[in-house]
Design an enzyme around this catalytic site. Sequence first.
Site, PDB file in Angstrom:
ATOM      1  N   ARG A 103       0.883  -1.181   0.000  1.00  0.00           N
ATOM      2  CA  ARG A 103       0.000   0.000   0.000  1.00  0.00           C
ATOM      3  C   ARG A 103       0.912   1.220   0.000  1.00  0.00           C
ATOM      4  O   ARG A 103       1.705   1.419   0.919  1.00  0.00           O
ATOM      5  CB  ARG A 103      -0.907   0.007   1.229  1.00  0.00           C
ATOM      6  N   HIS A 130      -7.350   0.791  -6.511  1.00  0.00           N
ATOM      7  CA  HIS A 130      -7.572  -0.046  -5.319  1.00  0.00           C
ATOM      8  C   HIS A 130      -8.271  -1.340  -5.778  1.00  0.00           C
ATOM      9  O   HIS A 130      -9.439  -1.585  -5.469  1.00  0.00           O
ATOM     10  CB  HIS A 130      -8.441   0.720  -4.312  1.00  0.00           C
ATOM     11  N   GLN A 133     -10.142  -3.876  -3.398  1.00  0.00           N
ATOM     12  CA  GLN A 133     -11.415  -3.380  -2.883  1.00  0.00           C
ATOM     13  C   GLN A 133     -12.541  -3.579  -3.896  1.00  0.00           C
ATOM     14  O   GLN A 133     -13.637  -4.019  -3.559  1.00  0.00           O
ATOM     15  CB  GLN A 133     -11.287  -1.888  -2.541  1.00  0.00           C
ATOM     16  N   ASP A 222     -17.076   7.407  -1.716  1.00  0.00           N
ATOM     17  CA  ASP A 222     -15.837   7.297  -0.936  1.00  0.00           C
ATOM     18  C   ASP A 222     -15.529   8.693  -0.379  1.00  0.00           C
ATOM     19  O   ASP A 222     -16.130   9.689  -0.811  1.00  0.00           O
ATOM     20  CB  ASP A 222     -14.703   6.795  -1.852  1.00  0.00           C
ATOM     21  N   CYS A 262     -16.217   1.760   0.627  1.00  0.00           N
ATOM     22  CA  CYS A 262     -15.057   0.921   0.965  1.00  0.00           C
ATOM     23  C   CYS A 262     -14.639   1.087   2.417  1.00  0.00           C
ATOM     24  O   CYS A 262     -13.962   0.221   2.956  1.00  0.00           O
ATOM     25  CB  CYS A 262     -13.900   1.237   0.027  1.00  0.00           C
ATOM     26  N   ARG A 290     -13.568  -8.434   1.869  1.00  0.00           N
ATOM     27  CA  ARG A 290     -12.138  -8.197   1.652  1.00  0.00           C
ATOM     28  C   ARG A 290     -11.346  -9.442   2.038  1.00  0.00           C
ATOM     29  O   ARG A 290     -10.390  -9.824   1.367  1.00  0.00           O
ATOM     30  CB  ARG A 290     -11.649  -6.990   2.477  1.00  0.00           C
TER      31      ARG A 290
END
Length: 303
Positions: A103, A130, A133, A222, A262, A290
């Site tokens: 990440r 991402h 996700q 988001d 998310c 996830r």
Amino acid sequence: MTRHFLALHDFNRQELDEMLVLAADLKQKQKKGEAHPLLDGKTLAMIFEKASTRTRISFEVGMFQLGGHALFISSANSQMGRGEPIKDSARVMARYCDGVMIRTFGQEIVEEFARYSDVPVINGLTDLFHPCQIMADLQTVIERKSGYEGLKFAWVGDGNNMANTWIEAAAIFGFELALACPQGYEPDRHVWEWAEKIATSSITITEDPEEAVRDADVINTDVWASMGQESEQKQREHAFQGYCVNDDLLANAKSDCIVLHCLPAHRGEEISDTVIEGKYSVVWDEAENRLHIQKAIMATLMK
Ligand code: CP
Ligand code: NVA
């Protein structure tokens, strides 16, 4: 050849569909308490240059459930934080580990790492994408809607890493996607142009959230300021007025729509408390998935 998962487009639709099927199967096994040691004795290095709750826990727990081991490496506490070159770190870690999850900030960082790594590298979020996700989001949609085909997906908010990955997903999986982003906060231009070339479905962008959400089956939003953009919070709060997924906005969507986020969420900004806690919200299943999709991605790459 070592395969990496740096973006959805690293795999074709059939391969991604197979990961989604495997994730559903692993979820069943885990719920029934059946062991599934697909990565027995293998080790995953997890490098974090940004904060995380879900990504770290789901990869670490997932690796344990697959019979392997995961190690947490914060860039601040490793030599990477002191400037050891990415290509050196990649070659060394590949000698110890069977896979690396990263990440970080720029997509070019995971790309450089992958270029020098003999073991699979997984993108655990960059400023651009991402992918893990969006795979969990698709697993959630499939569970709730028995598939993703023929559905209208809507994105409301920042043209960020999540929005960019939804654009890739729409182009690869062939579903309709309508984005609503304020002027100046549109998705990445290169991702958009790439998607335009291969998409068989409609991918549109507007500044009007009501238009994007109209008759949508799946609504996704988001935070207005992503990690690394904290200093822009105030300016973004101003720019994103009217981009809150609340009950009024959802009145434009299908009556059986589902809402994804998310997480972490900023209630009262991009999503209202009543929506995230309400009947359309599937965010807790989404967060759980996830774990299952991460296991499927790792098993596919590292077996
Ligand atoms: N959604 C997500 O990636 O969460 P974390 O930042 O907690 O990992
Ligand atoms: N767009 C957000 C996603 C967090 C999971 C960020 O990059 O901070």
